[in-house]
Design a protein around this motif. Structure first.
Motif, PDB file in Angstrom:
ATOM      1  N   ALA A  77       0.832  -1.210   0.000  1.00 43.44           N
ATOM      2  CA  ALA A  77       0.000   0.000   0.000  1.00 43.44           C
ATOM      3  C   ALA A  77       0.866   1.261   0.000  1.00 43.44           C
ATOM      4  O   ALA A  77       0.625   2.195  -0.767  1.00 43.44           O
ATOM      5  CB  ALA A  77      -0.925  -0.005   1.209  1.00 43.44           C
ATOM      6  N   CYS A  82      -1.174   4.092  -1.738  1.00 40.31           N
ATOM      7  CA  CYS A  82      -2.554   3.700  -1.439  1.00 40.31           C
ATOM      8  C   CYS A  82      -2.755   3.580   0.063  1.00 40.31           C
ATOM      9  O   CYS A  82      -1.804   3.480   0.837  1.00 40.31           O
ATOM     10  CB  CYS A  82      -2.872   2.336  -2.065  1.00 40.31           C
ATOM     11  N   HIS A  84      -5.083   0.995   2.701  1.00 31.35           N
ATOM     12  CA  HIS A  84      -5.537  -0.384   2.564  1.00 31.35           C
ATOM     13  C   HIS A  84      -6.332  -0.796   3.788  1.00 31.35           C
ATOM     14  O   HIS A  84      -6.239  -0.180   4.851  1.00 31.35           O
ATOM     15  CB  HIS A  84      -4.354  -1.328   2.355  1.00 31.35           C
ATOM     16  N   PHE A  97      -7.206  -2.144  -1.618  1.00 27.74           N
ATOM     17  CA  PHE A  97      -6.251  -1.056  -1.783  1.00 27.74           C
ATOM     18  C   PHE A  97      -6.997   0.144  -2.363  1.00 27.74           C
ATOM     19  O   PHE A  97      -7.707   0.004  -3.362  1.00 27.74           O
ATOM     20  CB  PHE A  97      -5.103  -1.482  -2.686  1.00 27.74           C
TER      21      PHE A  97
END
Length: 231
Positions: A77, A82, A84, A97
């Motif tokens: 991640a 991202c 998660h 994600f």
């Protein structure tokens, strides 16, 4: 593409043009973006939310993942800019994600590729290095092997993604879609046990095996493009 998506796309294009070095072009693009936002009652928050999507992939546990798997998901991640989370249900757990552009899809794919390689390496380690251990000790030592493997893989993915300014967009998305998100503590079979010589060796073996992990070359380009498109 829906009408709303088309309008958002046009606004984002205008906002991108508003950063032009040509002052007249930049000013005209900004005025057009603001006019479209007023006309269609679109806020800055709506634009932020439109930047974010999510993708998921199977987890190894229905509810509480083992520590090495949670570490791998966290590593992926961060590498792909991202956030998660673990989604649980009757059919099993799934890692989700959440991020800008195509980053979530690339992150989910990267996780599935590396998790598959790790489980194969774990099985080989148990078969070759844990023959004389009882089942519980095999599992615990294999967990240490996996932790070493994940630590080594950090070098593989650390430089794949270019840092983007996606934090605000992800935060808005998480607040809207996952307002009551809770925390969990990953399972740790080692517990408070003192590390033995064989335990250290298992983690070292994992480190050596993890250095041989591979991601498809195209992932680097996809990740960079996903990140650059949000800058």
């Amino acid at each position: 593409m829906s009408d709303n998506a088309a309008i958002l796309a046009k606004i984002k294009k205008c906002l991108a043009l508003s950063k032009s070095s040509n002052e007249h072009e930049a000013a005209a693009a900004l005025r057009q973006a603001q006019a479209l936002m007023r006309k269609h009652d679109i806020t800055d928050r709506d634009i932020l939310l439109a930047e974010v999507s999510e993708a998921d992939t199977p987890a190894g546990a229905k509810k509480t993942p083992i520590r090495w798997e949670a570490s791998l998901s966290h590593l992926i991640a961060r590498a792909f800019n991202c956030d998660h989370l673990l989604s649980t249900g009757f059919s099993g757990g799934r890692w989700k994600f959440i991020g800008p552009g195509s980053a979530p899809e690339v992150a989910a794919y990267a996780f599935s590729v590396l998790a598959r390689q790790l489980r194969k390496a774990r099985a080989e380690f148990i078969a070759t290095k844990c023959k004389r251990l009882i089942r519980a000790s095999k599992t615990r030592r294999a967990d240490l092997f996996c932790e070493g493997w994940v630590a080594a893989v950090r070098q593989l993915v650390a430089n794949i993604a270019t840092t983007s300014q996606a934090k605000a967009a992800i935060g808005a998305y998480m607040a809207k879609h996952y307002p009551d998100l809770g925390d969990f503590t990953p399972r740790n079979r080692q517990g408070e046990r003192a590390m033995l010589k064989g335990d250290y060796s298992a983690r070292s073996d994992g480190w050596q095996a993890g250095k041989a992990a591979q991601l498809r070359n195209g992932l680097a380009g996809q990740a960079k493009q996903a990140a650059l498109s949000q800058q």
